[in-house]
Scaffold this motif. Structure first.
Motif, PDB file in Angstrom:
ATOM      1  N   GLN A 237       0.822  -1.201   0.000  1.00 25.36           N
ATOM      2  CA  GLN A 237       0.000   0.000   0.000  1.00 25.36           C
ATOM      3  C   GLN A 237       0.865   1.264   0.000  1.00 25.36           C
ATOM      4  O   GLN A 237       0.459   2.317  -0.506  1.00 25.36           O
ATOM      5  CB  GLN A 237      -0.937   0.015   1.207  1.00 25.36           C
ATOM      6  CG  GLN A 237      -0.226   0.077   2.549  1.00 25.36           C
ATOM      7  CD  GLN A 237      -1.211   0.067   3.708  1.00 25.36           C
ATOM      8  OE1 GLN A 237      -2.420  -0.020   3.504  1.00 25.36           O
ATOM      9  NE2 GLN A 237      -0.703   0.162   4.916  1.00 25.36           N
ATOM     10  N   THR A 238       2.081   1.148   0.547  1.00 30.08           N
ATOM     11  CA  THR A 238       2.991   2.286   0.528  1.00 30.08           C
ATOM     12  C   THR A 238       3.436   2.594  -0.901  1.00 30.08           C
ATOM     13  O   THR A 238       3.537   3.762  -1.299  1.00 30.08           O
ATOM     14  CB  THR A 238       4.215   2.007   1.412  1.00 30.08           C
ATOM     15  OG1 THR A 238       3.777   1.759   2.748  1.00 30.08           O
ATOM     16  CG2 THR A 238       5.178   3.188   1.415  1.00 30.08           C
ATOM     17  N   LEU A 239       3.708   1.542  -1.683  1.00 36.11           N
ATOM     18  CA  LEU A 239       4.087   1.754  -3.080  1.00 36.11           C
ATOM     19  C   LEU A 239       2.946   2.391  -3.860  1.00 36.11           C
ATOM     20  O   LEU A 239       3.179   3.220  -4.750  1.00 36.11           O
ATOM     21  CB  LEU A 239       4.493   0.438  -3.736  1.00 36.11           C
ATOM     22  CG  LEU A 239       5.758  -0.243  -3.202  1.00 36.11           C
ATOM     23  CD1 LEU A 239       6.166  -1.383  -4.122  1.00 36.11           C
ATOM     24  CD2 LEU A 239       6.888   0.747  -3.054  1.00 36.11           C
TER      25      LEU A 239
ATOM     26  N   GLU B  67      -7.217  -3.837   8.943  1.00 36.52           N
ATOM     27  CA  GLU B  67      -7.271  -3.052   7.710  1.00 36.52           C
ATOM     28  C   GLU B  67      -7.624  -1.599   7.996  1.00 36.52           C
ATOM     29  O   GLU B  67      -7.181  -0.693   7.272  1.00 36.52           O
ATOM     30  CB  GLU B  67      -8.291  -3.650   6.739  1.00 36.52           C
ATOM     31  CG  GLU B  67      -7.866  -4.948   6.079  1.00 36.52           C
ATOM     32  CD  GLU B  67      -7.979  -6.148   7.012  1.00 36.52           C
ATOM     33  OE1 GLU B  67      -8.567  -5.994   8.109  1.00 36.52           O
ATOM     34  OE2 GLU B  67      -7.491  -7.234   6.645  1.00 36.52           O
ATOM     35  N   LEU B  68      -8.425  -1.352   9.034  1.00 34.06           N
ATOM     36  CA  LEU B  68      -8.772   0.027   9.392  1.00 34.06           C
ATOM     37  C   LEU B  68      -7.540   0.782   9.875  1.00 34.06           C
ATOM     38  O   LEU B  68      -7.354   1.963   9.559  1.00 34.06           O
ATOM     39  CB  LEU B  68      -9.854   0.031  10.478  1.00 34.06           C
ATOM     40  CG  LEU B  68     -11.217  -0.533  10.067  1.00 34.06           C
ATOM     41  CD1 LEU B  68     -12.163  -0.553  11.267  1.00 34.06           C
ATOM     42  CD2 LEU B  68     -11.815   0.299   8.948  1.00 34.06           C
TER      43      LEU B  68
ATOM     44  N   THR C 157       5.338  -8.102  13.203  1.00 30.47           N
ATOM     45  CA  THR C 157       5.804  -9.400  12.719  1.00 30.47           C
ATOM     46  C   THR C 157       4.765 -10.065  11.833  1.00 30.47           C
ATOM     47  O   THR C 157       5.101 -10.689  10.822  1.00 30.47           O
ATOM     48  CB  THR C 157       6.135 -10.341  13.892  1.00 30.47           C
ATOM     49  OG1 THR C 157       4.982 -10.466  14.742  1.00 30.47           O
ATOM     50  CG2 THR C 157       7.312  -9.802  14.699  1.00 30.47           C
ATOM     51  N   HIS C 158       3.482  -9.972  12.213  1.00 32.11           N
ATOM     52  CA  HIS C 158       2.382 -10.535  11.438  1.00 32.11           C
ATOM     53  C   HIS C 158       1.203  -9.572  11.506  1.00 32.11           C
ATOM     54  O   HIS C 158       1.055  -8.824  12.478  1.00 32.11           O
ATOM     55  CB  HIS C 158       1.913 -11.891  11.993  1.00 32.11           C
ATOM     56  CG  HIS C 158       2.910 -12.990  11.825  1.00 32.11           C
ATOM     57  ND1 HIS C 158       3.971 -13.162  12.691  1.00 32.11           N
ATOM     58  CD2 HIS C 158       3.005 -13.990  10.909  1.00 32.11           C
ATOM     59  CE1 HIS C 158       4.675 -14.221  12.314  1.00 32.11           C
ATOM     60  NE2 HIS C 158       4.119 -14.734  11.239  1.00 32.11           N
ATOM     61  N   LYS C 159       0.368  -9.618  10.515  1.00 30.75           N
ATOM     62  CA  LYS C 159      -0.823  -8.769  10.479  1.00 30.75           C
ATOM     63  C   LYS C 159      -1.705  -8.976  11.712  1.00 30.75           C
ATOM     64  O   LYS C 159      -2.208  -8.014  12.299  1.00 30.75           O
ATOM     65  CB  LYS C 159      -1.620  -9.082   9.204  1.00 30.75           C
ATOM     66  CG  LYS C 159      -2.972  -8.413   9.129  1.00 30.75           C
ATOM     67  CD  LYS C 159      -3.704  -8.878   7.886  1.00 30.75           C
ATOM     68  CE  LYS C 159      -5.162  -8.477   7.915  1.00 30.75           C
ATOM     69  NZ  LYS C 159      -5.914  -8.998   6.766  1.00 30.75           N
TER      70      LYS C 159
END
Length: 210
Positions: free
Chosen positions: A20-22, A142-143, A131-133
């Protein structure tokens, strides 16, 4: 000289940021994909990507690493998470701090998570490392990622695969949900409530042993 074109996920992993940064960098004109497939998918030339180019953009804003486990008996895992995060951030030369929480991923009012959201909203950090979502939240991560994108915060997820403690944490979260709802239905000390909880615990134990 032939080019090696990679997907946005591979490019993000190579640089050390989230996909999402890209996408945000493309909107800002900071890093535009080299090509797009007929289906519109981004492709990046790996030979021209240099991670060090992108590590000074948020120098005024620090990096925050976030670690979490669900219960007290997972304290050793919490320490391992913190060590992994510290090593990763130090290896990249980032100025950072680690925020840690001990509590279920279903529970939003955690001291560490609240502090993390406060510094994101205040624009104090430029990068979030986990480390993990699912270390962030079981549901609703996601929010937080959307908030990070809006505030220009890069999200770095070290392991995109399944968390090694996923099943154990999920079992604890399920038990917590059942406990809350059964207490509301039957009362916290009722025999019905205890019978229901015992049955759920047995089912979880059987599932974990398979």
């Amino acid at each position: 000289m032939s080019r090696k074109l990679v997907s946005i996920q591979e490019a993000a992993q190579f640089i050390g940021v989230a996909a999402q940064t890209l996408r945000r960098w493309e909107r800002e004109g900071r890093l535009v994909p080299d090509e797009r497939t007929p289906g519109g998918r981004r492709r990046y030339d790996l030979s021209r990507l240099r991670p060090e180019q992108f590590r000074t953009a948020d120098v005024a804003r620090r990096t925050v690493a976030y670690a979490r486990v669900s219960s007290h008996d997972q304290k050793d895992d919490l320490e391992r998470q913190k060590q992994v995060l510290e090593l990763y951030c130090a290896r990249h030369g980032w100025t950072f701090e680690v925020i840690a929480d001990l509590g279920t991923g279903m529970n939003y009012p955690k001291k560490g998570l609240k502090r993390l959201l406060d510094v994101i909203i205040d624009g104090q950090i430029g990068r979030l490392v986990i480390t993990h979502k699912d270390r962030l939240l079981r549901f609703g991560a996601e929010l937080v990622f959307a908030l990070c994108e809006a505030k220009g915060v890069e999200v770095v997820i070290l392991n995109q695969g399944e968390d090694t403690t996923f099943e154990e944490d999920l079992a604890k979260d399920v038990l917590k949900i059942i406990t809350v709802f059964s207490a509301r239905l039957y009362g916290s000390r009722s025999r019905k409530n205890q019978k229901l909880l015992d049955g759920v615990r047995q089912a979880v134990e059987v599932a974990q042993s398979c």
